[in-house]
Design an enzyme around this catalytic site. Structure first.
Site, short mmCIF file in Angstrom:
data_model
loop_
_atom_site.label_atom_id
_atom_site.label_comp_id
_atom_site.label_asym_id
_atom_site.label_seq_id
_atom_site.Cartn_x
_atom_site.Cartn_y
_atom_site.Cartn_z
N ASP A 258 0.92 -1.26 0.01
CA ASP A 258 0.09 0.00 0.06
C ASP A 258 0.76 1.13 0.02
O ASP A 258 2.12 1.26 0.41
CB ASP A 258 -0.84 0.00 1.10
CG ASP A 258 -1.96 -1.04 1.20
OD1 ASP A 258 -2.29 -1.74 -0.02
OD2 ASP A 258 -2.62 -1.15 2.31
N TYR A 325 4.25 -9.20 7.83
CA TYR A 325 4.03 -7.75 8.12
C TYR A 325 4.24 -7.44 9.55
O TYR A 325 3.97 -8.29 10.47
CB TYR A 325 2.66 -7.45 7.66
CG TYR A 325 2.25 -7.58 6.34
CD1 TYR A 325 2.22 -6.87 5.29
CD2 TYR A 325 1.75 -8.97 5.87
CE1 TYR A 325 1.94 -6.94 4.30
CE2 TYR A 325 1.41 -9.45 4.47
CZ TYR A 325 1.73 -8.21 3.57
OH TYR A 325 1.15 -8.30 2.19
N TYR A 396 -5.50 -9.74 2.50
CA TYR A 396 -5.55 -8.52 2.83
C TYR A 396 -5.31 -8.29 4.21
O TYR A 396 -6.41 -8.43 5.18
CB TYR A 396 -6.93 -7.69 2.31
CG TYR A 396 -7.06 -7.67 0.82
CD1 TYR A 396 -6.72 -6.56 -0.13
CD2 TYR A 396 -7.74 -8.61 0.35
CE1 TYR A 396 -6.73 -6.41 -1.20
CE2 TYR A 396 -7.95 -8.32 -1.24
CZ TYR A 396 -7.39 -7.57 -1.96
OH TYR A 396 -7.76 -7.46 -3.15
#
Length: 432
Positions: A258, A325, A396
């Site tokens: 992103d 992440y 996501y």
């Protein structure tokens, strides 16, 4: 004459003056180790000998007269002076083969290359003449004019430059434009593989066109045509275009983070397609890497740059590897640490995700199932928690936390029964 080749050749020669190349090309797929002009000359010699035999036996010079426009042998028997008439098929194109070779070599001198390919754009008249010749002769053994021209010019270039003609993806394709009497170059793209790290937030991976003007430039975007002032692609490409004297680049990434995310760890794999590069073999990628990292200092960093072939783009686009992440999460209210760990552990396994609301404008609305391999609570302070999540490609992760109004399940917000939102995201590892 009962020899089929001689019958076809006689039929061709009766149409008018034709050069050795064009006659021989009608039988190009017969016999090897012969050039077309050698074939044509040999056929004319045999036919002239046969016509001379008929002349000596019957006194008729009819065939010698027909051959004389195209054959020096027939003219010699008849005692005629002068040269052959212009070839009605090619207009004596092959008399200029050396000149075309020189023009091609001159055009190639502007670029660095190891391999090349010759291509020809025919004139309308030349194509029409060739079609008539094939139709009238009935030959099944011919090759096109441009095939011979490409081959013969290629031989000249190989001999004088030491470079090799190559059919499969040469460095440069040379286009002989007969209609415009010019030589053009079609430089094939070269490809550079590497990994990039994005060290600041607010930079997209590739250039985003302004949503108001569509990239044309307007007051909203400051007449730049861009939604964001710079991108990972632009920060890398600017130095590459200069170094390779290229016309442009195309960025191919193994997925994308992103705009508000950092790309850390070992970096994200990418392939940069460099178009129209006039410099190729002389460029040291380790030096380019340093130049890029200096130019994009504190924003983007590249590593492991190396030359690859075009197949690497497909490999990168099809990569499906696990990613890790670091998610900083804001909770709607304070939650005990043990409950936070217990609820987050329930996210391990398969996650069902309807296309996120934020992506519906460019993605089809469908259900996807992806796996969370692990989720660890790294730190916790009142209503802010930091998680390390390792998951399957395509998950996501923002919606894994928020739930996206029930479109992702299970989610941390759903398990806790409160609002949960990612306030910062870092990609910390992409598997090799």
């Amino acid at each position: 004459m009962d020899n089929n080749i001689l019958q076809m050749a006689s039929s061709i020669l009766s149409e008018g003056s034709i050069c050795d190349h064009c006659l021989g090309r009608m039988f190009a797929n017969l016999s090897t180790d012969l050039s077309n002009d050698m074939r044509g000359s040999a056929i004319k010699l045999v036919l002239s000998m046969e016509a001379d035999r008929m002349h000596k036996e019957s006194g008729s010079i009819e065939w010698l007269e027909k051959l004389s426009a195209s054959s020096k042998y027939a003219r010699k028997v008849l005692g005629k002076e002068g040269y052959e008439d212009a070839c009605w098929v090619c207009g004596n194109l092959f008399n200029n083969i050396e000149l075309w070779g020189e023009r091609v070599i001159d055009a190639l001198s502007a670029v660095e290359y190891n391999s090349f390919l010759i291509s020809t754009k025919m004139t309308g008249l030349l194509s029409e003449n060739e079609e008539i010749l094939w139709s009238e002769s009935g030959t099944r053994f011919a090759e096109p004019i441009k095939t011979e021209l490409n081959r013969e010019v290629g031989k000249i270039v190989e001999k004088r430059t030491g470079k090799k003609a190559q059919l499969g993806r040469p460095d440069v394709v040379v286009v002989i434009e007969l209609e415009n009497d010019r030589v053009g170059l079609d430089i094939n793209s070269l490809f550079i593989y590497g990994r990039y790290r994005k060290l600041v937030r607010g930079i997209p991976q590739t250039r985003w066109a302004c949503r108001v003007c569509g990239g044309k430039g307007c007051e909203e975007c400051g007449f730049t045509g861009k939604l964001y002032p710079e991108s990972v692609e632009e920060l890398i490409s600017e130095m590459v275009i200069k170094a390779f004297n290229a016309t442009g680049t195309v960025f191919h990434g193994a997925g994308r983070e992103d705009v508000d995310a950092l790309m850390l760890g070992n970096g994200r794999p990418f392939a940069l397609e460099v178009r129209g590069a006039k410099k190729r073999s002389s460029i040291d990628l380790s030096a380019i890497q340093q130049v890029i990292n200096t130019f994009a200092s504190y924003k983007v960093e590249v590593s492991n740059l190396k030359y690859v072939d075009h197949s690497k783009v497909k490999q990168i686009k099809e990569m499906r590897v696990d990613k890790a992440y670091r998610l900083t999460v804001m909770l709607g209210e304070s939650v005990p640490g043990e409950r936070l760990k217990l609820c987050s552990n329930k996210l391990r396994g398969v996650i069902a995700q309807q296309t996120p609301t934020r992506a519906l404008h460019h993605r089809a609305d469908r259900l996807r199932k992806r796996s969370v391999r692990s989720i660890e609570l790294e730190s916790f302070d009142e209503n802010v928690a930091v998680f390390i999540v390792t998951c399957e490609s395509g998950l996501y992760v923002k919606e894994l936390i928020s739930g996206d109004c029930g479109r992702t399940t299970p989610s941390l917000g759903e398990e806790l029964g409160i609002c949960a939102k990612v306030i910062s995201i870092d990609v910390i590892n992409i598997e090799s």
